[in-house]
Every structure is written in C-alpha cells, then in structure tokens.
Motif scaffolding. Structure first.
Motif, PDB file in Angstrom:
ATOM      1  N   PHE A 161       0.815  -1.213   0.000  1.00 26.71           N
ATOM      2  CA  PHE A 161       0.000   0.000   0.000  1.00 26.71           C
ATOM      3  C   PHE A 161       0.848   1.263   0.000  1.00 26.71           C
ATOM      4  O   PHE A 161       1.902   1.325   0.616  1.00 26.71           O
ATOM      5  CB  PHE A 161      -0.929   0.021   1.216  1.00 26.71           C
ATOM      6  CG  PHE A 161      -1.792   1.237   1.236  1.00 26.71           C
ATOM      7  CD1 PHE A 161      -2.903   1.326   0.412  1.00 26.71           C
ATOM      8  CD2 PHE A 161      -1.466   2.326   2.042  1.00 26.71           C
ATOM      9  CE1 PHE A 161      -3.674   2.472   0.395  1.00 26.71           C
ATOM     10  CE2 PHE A 161      -2.238   3.466   2.027  1.00 26.71           C
ATOM     11  CZ  PHE A 161      -3.346   3.547   1.201  1.00 26.71           C
ATOM     12  N   TYR A 162       0.375   2.264  -0.722  1.00 23.48           N
ATOM     13  CA  TYR A 162       0.813   3.638  -0.523  1.00 23.48           C
ATOM     14  C   TYR A 162      -0.317   4.532  -0.970  1.00 23.48           C
ATOM     15  O   TYR A 162      -1.311   4.050  -1.494  1.00 23.48           O
ATOM     16  CB  TYR A 162       2.127   3.923  -1.263  1.00 23.48           C
ATOM     17  CG  TYR A 162       2.081   3.900  -2.773  1.00 23.48           C
ATOM     18  CD1 TYR A 162       2.096   2.697  -3.468  1.00 23.48           C
ATOM     19  CD2 TYR A 162       2.054   5.088  -3.494  1.00 23.48           C
ATOM     20  CE1 TYR A 162       2.086   2.680  -4.844  1.00 23.48           C
ATOM     21  CE2 TYR A 162       2.037   5.073  -4.881  1.00 23.48           C
ATOM     22  CZ  TYR A 162       2.054   3.864  -5.557  1.00 23.48           C
ATOM     23  OH  TYR A 162       2.046   3.850  -6.922  1.00 23.48           O
ATOM     24  N   LYS A 179      10.446  13.165  -8.810  1.00 26.19           N
ATOM     25  CA  LYS A 179      11.292  12.162  -9.453  1.00 26.19           C
ATOM     26  C   LYS A 179      12.254  12.783 -10.455  1.00 26.19           C
ATOM     27  O   LYS A 179      13.255  12.176 -10.799  1.00 26.19           O
ATOM     28  CB  LYS A 179      10.417  11.130 -10.177  1.00 26.19           C
ATOM     29  CG  LYS A 179       9.705  10.184  -9.247  1.00 26.19           C
ATOM     30  CD  LYS A 179       8.949   9.157 -10.038  1.00 26.19           C
ATOM     31  CE  LYS A 179       7.865   8.514  -9.183  1.00 26.19           C
ATOM     32  NZ  LYS A 179       7.110   7.528  -9.922  1.00 26.19           N
ATOM     33  N   TYR A 184      16.539  16.114  -2.601  1.00 21.46           N
ATOM     34  CA  TYR A 184      15.388  16.271  -1.735  1.00 21.46           C
ATOM     35  C   TYR A 184      14.796  17.659  -1.935  1.00 21.46           C
ATOM     36  O   TYR A 184      15.432  18.667  -1.653  1.00 21.46           O
ATOM     37  CB  TYR A 184      15.813  16.072  -0.278  1.00 21.46           C
ATOM     38  CG  TYR A 184      14.674  16.203   0.674  1.00 21.46           C
ATOM     39  CD1 TYR A 184      13.596  15.323   0.582  1.00 21.46           C
ATOM     40  CD2 TYR A 184      14.656  17.180   1.650  1.00 21.46           C
ATOM     41  CE1 TYR A 184      12.531  15.430   1.442  1.00 21.46           C
ATOM     42  CE2 TYR A 184      13.604  17.289   2.518  1.00 21.46           C
ATOM     43  CZ  TYR A 184      12.534  16.415   2.411  1.00 21.46           C
ATOM     44  OH  TYR A 184      11.483  16.526   3.263  1.00 21.46           O
ATOM     45  N   TYR A 189       7.876  18.360  -1.490  1.00 20.04           N
ATOM     46  CA  TYR A 189       7.479  17.246  -0.627  1.00 20.04           C
ATOM     47  C   TYR A 189       6.464  17.680   0.423  1.00 20.04           C
ATOM     48  O   TYR A 189       5.536  16.941   0.746  1.00 20.04           O
ATOM     49  CB  TYR A 189       8.698  16.573   0.027  1.00 20.04           C
ATOM     50  CG  TYR A 189       8.279  15.263   0.645  1.00 20.04           C
ATOM     51  CD1 TYR A 189       7.946  14.170  -0.166  1.00 20.04           C
ATOM     52  CD2 TYR A 189       8.137  15.134   2.014  1.00 20.04           C
ATOM     53  CE1 TYR A 189       7.492  13.001   0.365  1.00 20.04           C
ATOM     54  CE2 TYR A 189       7.676  13.951   2.565  1.00 20.04           C
ATOM     55  CZ  TYR A 189       7.356  12.884   1.730  1.00 20.04           C
ATOM     56  OH  TYR A 189       6.894  11.723   2.267  1.00 20.04           O
TER      57      TYR A 189
ATOM     58  N   ARG B  91      10.329  11.114   4.786  1.00 18.83           N
ATOM     59  CA  ARG B  91      10.122  12.293   3.952  1.00 18.83           C
ATOM     60  C   ARG B  91      10.274  11.887   2.498  1.00 18.83           C
ATOM     61  O   ARG B  91      11.119  12.406   1.760  1.00 18.83           O
ATOM     62  CB  ARG B  91      11.132  13.387   4.325  1.00 18.83           C
ATOM     63  CG  ARG B  91      11.121  13.766   5.789  1.00 18.83           C
ATOM     64  CD  ARG B  91      10.007  14.684   6.145  1.00 18.83           C
ATOM     65  NE  ARG B  91      10.235  16.041   5.641  1.00 18.83           N
ATOM     66  CZ  ARG B  91       9.315  17.005   5.669  1.00 18.83           C
ATOM     67  NH1 ARG B  91       8.107  16.745   6.147  1.00 18.83           N
ATOM     68  NH2 ARG B  91       9.601  18.191   5.216  1.00 18.83           N
ATOM     69  N   LEU B  92       9.512  10.911   2.087  1.00 14.66           N
ATOM     70  CA  LEU B  92       9.487  10.486   0.693  1.00 14.66           C
ATOM     71  C   LEU B  92       8.225   9.666   0.503  1.00 14.66           C
ATOM     72  O   LEU B  92       7.635   9.207   1.463  1.00 14.66           O
ATOM     73  CB  LEU B  92      10.727   9.639   0.350  1.00 14.66           C
ATOM     74  CG  LEU B  92      11.019   8.390   1.166  1.00 14.66           C
ATOM     75  CD1 LEU B  92      10.402   7.149   0.585  1.00 14.66           C
ATOM     76  CD2 LEU B  92      12.509   8.185   1.248  1.00 14.66           C
ATOM     77  N   SER B  93       7.796   9.514  -0.740  1.00 20.11           N
ATOM     78  CA  SER B  93       6.648   8.648  -0.993  1.00 20.11           C
ATOM     79  C   SER B  93       7.173   7.243  -1.179  1.00 20.11           C
ATOM     80  O   SER B  93       8.119   7.039  -1.935  1.00 20.11           O
ATOM     81  CB  SER B  93       5.918   9.084  -2.264  1.00 20.11           C
ATOM     82  OG  SER B  93       5.357  10.344  -2.067  1.00 20.11           O
ATOM     83  N   SER B  94       6.568   6.305  -0.476  1.00 22.59           N
ATOM     84  CA  SER B  94       7.050   4.944  -0.621  1.00 22.59           C
ATOM     85  C   SER B  94       5.906   3.969  -0.518  1.00 22.59           C
ATOM     86  O   SER B  94       4.885   4.250   0.099  1.00 22.59           O
ATOM     87  CB  SER B  94       8.089   4.639   0.460  1.00 22.59           C
ATOM     88  OG  SER B  94       7.463   4.683   1.713  1.00 22.59           O
ATOM     89  N   GLU B  95       6.106   2.832  -1.153  1.00 22.50           N
ATOM     90  CA  GLU B  95       5.097   1.784  -1.129  1.00 22.50           C
ATOM     91  C   GLU B  95       5.400   0.847   0.029  1.00 22.50           C
ATOM     92  O   GLU B  95       6.536   0.401   0.169  1.00 22.50           O
ATOM     93  CB  GLU B  95       5.132   1.022  -2.450  1.00 22.50           C
ATOM     94  CG  GLU B  95       4.101  -0.072  -2.547  1.00 22.50           C
ATOM     95  CD  GLU B  95       4.017  -0.673  -3.947  1.00 22.50           C
ATOM     96  OE1 GLU B  95       4.895  -0.339  -4.771  1.00 22.50           O
ATOM     97  OE2 GLU B  95       3.103  -1.460  -4.193  1.00 22.50           O
ATOM     98  N   LEU B 115       9.297   5.482  -3.815  1.00 21.37           N
ATOM     99  CA  LEU B 115       8.676   5.827  -5.097  1.00 21.37           C
ATOM    100  C   LEU B 115       9.161   7.178  -5.592  1.00 21.37           C
ATOM    101  O   LEU B 115       9.066   7.495  -6.765  1.00 21.37           O
ATOM    102  CB  LEU B 115       7.148   5.849  -4.945  1.00 21.37           C
ATOM    103  CG  LEU B 115       6.512   4.521  -4.544  1.00 21.37           C
ATOM    104  CD1 LEU B 115       5.055   4.718  -4.210  1.00 21.37           C
ATOM    105  CD2 LEU B 115       6.659   3.498  -5.656  1.00 21.37           C
ATOM    106  N   THR B 116       9.633   7.981  -4.652  1.00 22.08           N
ATOM    107  CA  THR B 116      10.252   9.247  -5.024  1.00 22.08           C
ATOM    108  C   THR B 116      11.546   9.342  -4.226  1.00 22.08           C
ATOM    109  O   THR B 116      11.690   8.664  -3.223  1.00 22.08           O
ATOM    110  CB  THR B 116       9.371  10.451  -4.641  1.00 22.08           C
ATOM    111  OG1 THR B 116       9.296  10.502  -3.208  1.00 22.08           O
ATOM    112  CG2 THR B 116       7.985  10.354  -5.213  1.00 22.08           C
ATOM    113  N   PRO B 117      12.473  10.179  -4.665  1.00 22.36           N
ATOM    114  CA  PRO B 117      13.661  10.370  -3.842  1.00 22.36           C
ATOM    115  C   PRO B 117      13.251  11.086  -2.557  1.00 22.36           C
ATOM    116  O   PRO B 117      12.243  11.780  -2.532  1.00 22.36           O
ATOM    117  CB  PRO B 117      14.556  11.281  -4.692  1.00 22.36           C
ATOM    118  CG  PRO B 117      13.936  11.328  -6.034  1.00 22.36           C
ATOM    119  CD  PRO B 117      12.502  11.009  -5.883  1.00 22.36           C
TER     120      PRO B 117
END
Lengths: 462, 357
Positions: A161-162, A179, A184, A189, B91-95, B115-117
C-alpha cells in the motif's frame, strides 16, 4: 474459565495446546482467550463446525506443510487447498487496535491502512478457497470487497500500500516533479504531505463504516485457522468426536493420554488404552503402584476440558456429560503447596470441592490419593468419610487410593496389575477390602536393593 | 544517472558483492556521509538495492553527542527496512510492501520501496542475527545488493556472517593525533585482512559453536574443555604437538598472553571465526605474532575502502591530505576523504542534501 488459565493444569492440557498447529499468533490468542462451554447447544454447534473441517482435512495428505511451496505432483487438490489456506492464514495479524482507532474517528496512517488492506485481501482469498471446498457456509467470512475497492484503486490486488497516484491528479504531478531531480525537494514534498494527509483523512472516513465488519472478518479468519488446527490434531493424534450423554453417565472406550502415548512411542513402546465409565456416584480406583492410576485421572480431567473447549477427545469413543466445575487434584501439583504443608494444602483443596458441591453445581472431582501424607489409620477414616459425605451430591467423584477404605457399595475398580511379570493397565471391577498388595513385588522388579526388600517381606508377614 | 564510476573506484568494487556494511570506528567518523555517498552512486538501473541499519540511524542530530548528522537519502526504486515509527516519519513517498515479523523497540520492521527520492530515518533489526533474518526475508524481492549502516562502533555487524564486504569509516573523532589515528586504524585493517585458514581447517572447524579446540598433527580434533578464552587454565597434557588452535568465541589479551608466556602451542596456528572476535590490543598482537606465530580466520569480509573524516565534533580538524596519504601508505589501500571529494565535485548530491536540510 478461559483456556489460558487452565493450560498449565496438571492434567497435561499444555501438550495438546502446544501441539495445535495454528498458523497465526492471533488465532492462538483467540483460542487461549476462549471460554469454557457449559451448555449442550454451544458444544454441539462447535463440533458440527469442526466435523465439516475434519471431513475436509481427512482427504488431505498431511506431511509437515512447507511454507510457500506447493510441490509434489501426487498431492490431491484438497491437500493443495489446505496448504494454500494455511499459507494464507500465516498472514493473519491482530489489527484490533487499528480497527478500534478507525472506529473512534481517527485518521489512520499508512501502516494501518496497509493492515486494513491486507485483511480485506486475505478475507477475500480465504473466502474464495472456502467456497471451493464447500466450507463457506460453515464459517462465513464477511465480504470486504468494498474495502479492497477503496484501498486498491488500481485493481492490482497485491497486499502492498501507498497513497496511490490515482487518488489525486495533483499528487501524481507533484510526485513526477520529485522524481525529476534526485535531490530532496523540501517544498514539493511538503505539498505532497499536505495532499497525502487529505487523502488519508478521506480514506479513513470511507473505511469507518466497515470497522464492525472488519472485526467479524478477523474473528472468522481466526476461527477457520483454529478449526483447521483442531481437525488436523484429531487426525494426527487419533482423537474422536465425543457425543453428549443423555443419561448422567460418561462412557469412554480406549481412553489414552496423548503426552504419555507420544513419550512411549518415541521409546518404541505401546500405550495400553483403557475403558472407563463415570456416573454420578463415587468411583474408587485401587491397585498396584505404577499401575497408571494417576494417568487415568489426568486423562479424565483432560478429556473433560477438551470437550468443553471443543477439541477432539483422546479415546476410541466417548459419550460424555457436561460439568459446571472440574477439579483435578493430583499429587504432582507443585503450586498447591504455597506456604502450606502438603497435608494442609491437600485438605484445603478437598475442602474447596466439598464447598462447591453445596452450590447446586454439577461437578467432576478427580482426587488422587487423598490423605496420603498422614498415617494410614486416620487417612483411611478421612477417605472413607469423604466417600460417604459426597456420594449423594451432584457430582462424579473419582478417588484413587491405596487405603483399605469403606466404599458404601460404590463401584470399585483396580488396575489388573502384574500379569506374568508384565504390567497390565486394564481396569477391572473389584470389591471393598480387596486392596492389592503388590508393592513389594513391584519394587523387586525395579531392581531395588534386595536386602531391603527381603527384610520388608519378613516384616510384612509378621 | 551519469556518475562516472571511474572517479569512484570503490563503487565499482562494491557492486561485485551481494552485501556491504558500513562501519565507523567511532561516532562521527563520517559513516553516514559515507553511506549517503555510496547511495548516490549505486547504478540503480542495473542493481536492485536494499538498505537498512543496525539499531537507529539517520537521525538529524546525533543521539549521543547532539551534533548535526546528515540524514539518509534514498533514491527512487530503493528498498529499505525501518521500524514502524520511523516509517511514518519518512520524507518520501514509498510503497509499503510488508510488515515483517522482525520486531524492534520502535515497532516491527517495515519493508518499503521508495517511489520518489527523499529522506528517511533508518532503524533496522537490533541484532546481527535479526539482520541476517531480515536479509533472508528480502531475498524474495530479488535484491542484488544490501547496504547496511551500522550504529556506534558496533563491529559485530561487519561480521562476514552478516555481510560479504565492508567499508570502514575513521577520522579525527577516533583519535585527534594523526599518527595515533593512522596506527589504530591500520591495526583494525590488519585484523580485517587476516588470512583465511586452510580449507581443511575451515571444513573441520566451521560448525563448532563453542569452546577452545586443538587439531593435532594427525588432523584429529580435541576439545580442550575450556568454556571460553576468558578462562586461563588450559590442560595441554599430550597436546604439545598441536598444529591448529581454534578459539570459537572472543580472543582476549589474557588468553593470548597466557599462551605466549607459558610457551605452549608454539608451533600452532591460532584460528578465530572472524575478525570481530578478536579483542586484542596491538601490543599483545604484535608480541604474540612476533616470530613464527600466526592468527588466521575462518571467514573474512572484503574491505573495499577506508573513508576518513578529518573533522571531529570537538572542533579538531586534521590535514585531510596528509591523513589520507599516511593512512594509505600504512594500509596499502586507497583512502578517501569523501566530504572533500564530494565538495569538489559539481554534481554533488550530498551537498544538495545538506543545503536542503
């Protein structure tokens, strides 16, 4: 009375529970927290469910299930279903905390959303298998498809899940931006976090109405796990489905103690099963030392617990009464001596039985060698009077004793004892005053110092 | 990604192995910097990478000395293992792929995929055996390379049972005197690079879990009935001619001095499981090996590189170039000051990361 509280009783229940192969620790928890059943209908109902599972398990070849691997061309489809089911149930997790947080209007986090999604997918999988083996009507798993729809917007049906991109176009484009550069990007973000928070709140809101049904699903899945484990144990240990007696008599054919049986099996020795009946009158068991009397008592106690928790019973057949309270006072109970002498502790325990018998309860009392720690004269008096006192109460009383007590025409059994130098554990009927005198012979077979035994024999003849 | 591997020689070396642990000889020796440096340069197009740490790592300020620490920076597509608590602080999007059964004081270990850096706090399994189990679990994701970040100076993590290769971080925090620093670091490197004993010995000794054992000239194995090398009395009756002496647990000064002073096992090769079991001071070691004695290991992990941080938290700054040269000469391996190298490079990612934080 919870199973958890009884597991360490001296009758050896722990062996049965430890050998029960549940696949999720949650199922085990549910099982240990289950309460003893006292009414006919709930016991009957639990065995009805279990019988269906037993029939299914009976078709399966059951070597040790190897996690994840489904191999062997010869395995039947039932076996494959069983293994898949077991493998799936390994993933059953206790998420009651998450569900109750959800129910109380909290916004749940990614980990919790993952847990909910896993549960929903697991329910669907298990439901699907149960349908294939026609057990879906026996334990009904609620349909959580709506939850899957909410948490799997892309229809991937994998348990990860996300906050998916498809929840929000804005999120998708922001992530794309993230991406693009492998650094960062704080501001981008932060924006992602804001949108994710909104989506999480929205998802929690959508999931909230399903919290009750999730609990139902969780427990139904645990129930499937427990029933499979119990049915497998029956098959493996050769246990039977007991019937419920309608005439105040419990009648066992070929009763055995699974733990002792397995120890003997490891030593390549045979266990001799015995037959025994209990009524609402006292039953006195006499007989040689090392005759397995204590084991019979423990087995009786264990069988009673197993019945009232809905397990298979270690016997060829068993027609059993239901009791409101079970007492099993054996000589090896270490916990009873807390600060008391062994005599005092024992007297207190027996007193508890007598007190309980005045409370209009149906009681099973199994007492191993009462008053054994005092002199035989007073001991005999104590035991005889105990039989007399309790013989008309609402109670199945089984007393093991070496004393030559008065039996008031109650049934007496004795262990057949040494036959051609070999112990025969069969229980045969006997009469008052026929306490077997085999202690010296048995001591001799144990290879005890002959000088001592000879001397004892001289004393005994005198 | 267009980082030139030739400028970063040890990355090229690193990707030959399936696992690598990054170990600091002291806090603030630049281990996490080193970690981030490696992370930025791994060729993710060809390698599937998983990261974790032993214990807590990636905190913005050091838990012990309260000095600034760089965060762990993950790139898209990397797998990672961290505790539930730190997963939620990411502090990133992750699955979220899985919640494993490996538990820590901060919750179970969650396995995720970036999913993102972005940045993350890593807090992996808190014991080497837990880490080995975790790495085992990760096999199902077809991971090519696992990088493990150590906490404090826990050397046990660098044990070859955990990872095949290692990178050592040392620096002013380990010793403020360049010569001492070089000496101390060189000794650790020497221990890491101890020879592996003969194949024959490996086969005989590999499954021994405890005790002190001797192999005599006929190749026969004798248990010396010593619980550990902490106990001093060794009965050498009839074992004067032993060829190999194996200590399964920790190898201590006491034990080694005892052997030397009593002049027993003069001819024997002393074998330990791996370098993390050696707790000898350089002095003891040198006086022991002086002459014909030898210490060797059953397992060895490949030391890929040594990185230095010339800055220490109490304000000491050593001459980076001098340090690198001296150390490199002493250990016969290239030594890198990553901070300097990175700051010289325009494509610096660490720099970006630092600026952002």
């Amino acid at each position: 009375m919870q199973l958890r509280k009884l597991i360490d009783s001296t009758c050896g229940l722990r062996f049965m529970i430890d050998n029960l192969c549940t696949h999720s620790s949650y199922s085990r928890k549910i099982m240990l927290e289950s309460s003893m059943m006292y009414d006919r209908s709930s016991i009957e109902k639990s065995y009805e469910v279990m019988k269906e599972f037993y029939q299914f398990v009976a078709q399966c070849v059951v070597p040790e299930p190897v996690e994840g691997t489904i191999s062997g061309a010869s395995t039947s489809s039932a076996t494959l279903y069983l293994r898949t089911l077991q493998f799936k149930l390994c993933n059953l997790k206790d998420i009651n905390n998450t569900i109750s947080r959800l129910a109380t209007s909290a916004v749940i986090d990614d980990i919790e959303l993952y847990e909910v999604k896993s549960l929903a997918l697991l329910s669907a999988d298990v439901k699907n298998i149960l349908e294939k083996i026609s057990l879906d009507k026996i334990i009904e798993i609620p349909d959580l498809e709506e939850i899957v729809k909410i948490l799997d917007p892309d229809g991937l049906r994998i348990a990860t899940f996300y906050i998916y991109d498809s929840y929000s176009e804005e999120l998708a484009s922001l992530r794309k931006k993230l991406k693009e550069k492998e650094v960062y990007q704080e501001e981008v973000y932060n924006e992602v976090i804001r949108i994710e928070d909104e989506i999480r709140a929205d998802l929690s809101e959508k999931l909230r109405p399903y919290s009750a049904i999730m609990v139902t699903a969780l427990n139904a899945l645990a129930d499937v796990d427990i029933n499979i484990a119990k049915a497998l144990q029956m098959k493996e240990m050769g246990l039977c489905f007991p019937t419920l007696s309608s005439n105040n008599i419990s009648s066992y054919k070929g009763i055995f103690h699974p733990e002792v049986k397995s120890i003997l099996k490891n030593e390549k020795r045979e266990y001799q099963c015995v037959d025994i009946d209990l009524s609402m009158k006292p039953l006195i068991i006499m007989g040689a030392n090392m005759g397995g009397k204590t084991i019979v008592l423990k087995t009786l106690a264990m069988c009673q617990y197993l019945l009232q928790f809905g397990f298979g019973v270690p016997a060829e057949s068993a027609d059993m009464m239901i009791y409101d309270e079970i007492f099993c006072l054996t000589t090896d109970d270490q916990s009873i001596n807390k600060g008391l002498s062994s005599f005092a502790a024992e007297m207190k325990n027996i007193d508890a039985v007598i007190k309980a018998s005045k409370q209009n309860k149906k009681i099973l009392a199994l007492i191993d060698e009462p008053a054994r720690t005092t002199n035989p004269t007073e001991g005999t008096a104590l035991v005889s009077s105990l039989v007399k006192l309790l013989q008309d109460r609402e109670m199945s009383l089984v007393i093991v004793t070496h004393y030559n007590i008065k039996t008031y025409n109650n049934k007496c059994l004795r262990v057949k004892g040494l036959v051609d130098g070999k112990m025969n554990y069969e229980l045969v009927e006997t009469h008052e005053g026929e306490v077997p005198h085999e202690a010296l012979n048995i001591a001799e077979t144990l290879g005890i110092d002959p000088q001592w035994i000879e001397m004892a024999k001289e004393f005994y003849v005198d | 990604m267009n980082y030139e591997l030739k400028n970063m020689p040890f990355i090229e070396e690193l990707i030959k192995y399936k696992s690598c642990s990054i170990v600091g000889l002291e806090k603030n020796t630049g281990k996490t910097e080193c970690f981030n440096y490696v992370m930025q340069r791994l060729p993710l197009e060809t390698k599937r990478v998983a990261v974790s740490s032993i214990g807590i790592d990636g905190e913005t300020t050091d838990q012990v000395t309260k000095t600034a620490k760089p965060e762990i920076f993950l790139r898209e597509g990397m797998y990672f293992g961290t505790s539930e608590k730190h997963y939620l602080m990411k502090r990133l999007s992750s699955e979220l792929l899985e919640i494993s059964d490996e538990s820590t004081s901060l919750g179970n270990i969650v396995i995720g995929k970036a999913l993102t850096p972005g940045k993350i706090l890593l807090s992996g399994p808190s014991s080497s055996s837990g880490l080995v189990r975790w790495m085992d679990e990760m096999k199902k994701y077809d991971i090519d390379l696992t990088i493990i970040d150590g906490a404090l100076s826990r050397m046990s993590l660098a044990s070859p049972t955990v990872s095949e290769s290692m990178i050592l971080a040392t620096g002013a925090a380990y010793s403020a005197n360049i010569n001492t620093l070089v000496q101390k670091t060189a000794f650790v490197v020497q221990m890491i690079n101890l020879d592996i004993t003969s194949q024959e010995n490996c086969d005989t000794l590999n499954n021994i879990k405890n005790g002190v054992w001797a192999i005599d000239e006929e190749g026969e194995l004798h248990d010396l009935k010593v619980a550990s090398s902490l106990s001093i009395n060794i009965n050498t009756d009839g074992l004067k001619k032993c060829k190999t002496l194996f200590v399964s647990g920790a190898l201590t000064d006491n034990f080694v001095n005892n052997i030397r002073q009593n002049r027993i096992f003069n001819e024997a090769e002393l074998v330990v499981r791996d370098f993390t079991k050696i707790f000898l001071t350089p002095m003891t070691y040198n006086s022991f090996v002086n002459g014909k004695r030898k210490i060797s290991v059953l397992q060895k992990s490949k030391l890929i590189a040594v990185c230095v941080n010339p800055t220490s938290p109490n304000g000491i700054i050593l001459d980076s170039e001098k340090l690198c040269n001296l150390l490199s000469e002493a250990i016969k391996l290239p030594v890198y000051d990553l901070k300097k190298n990175v700051c010289n490079s325009e494509n610096s990612l660490i720099q970006h990361a630092d600026c952002a934080s």
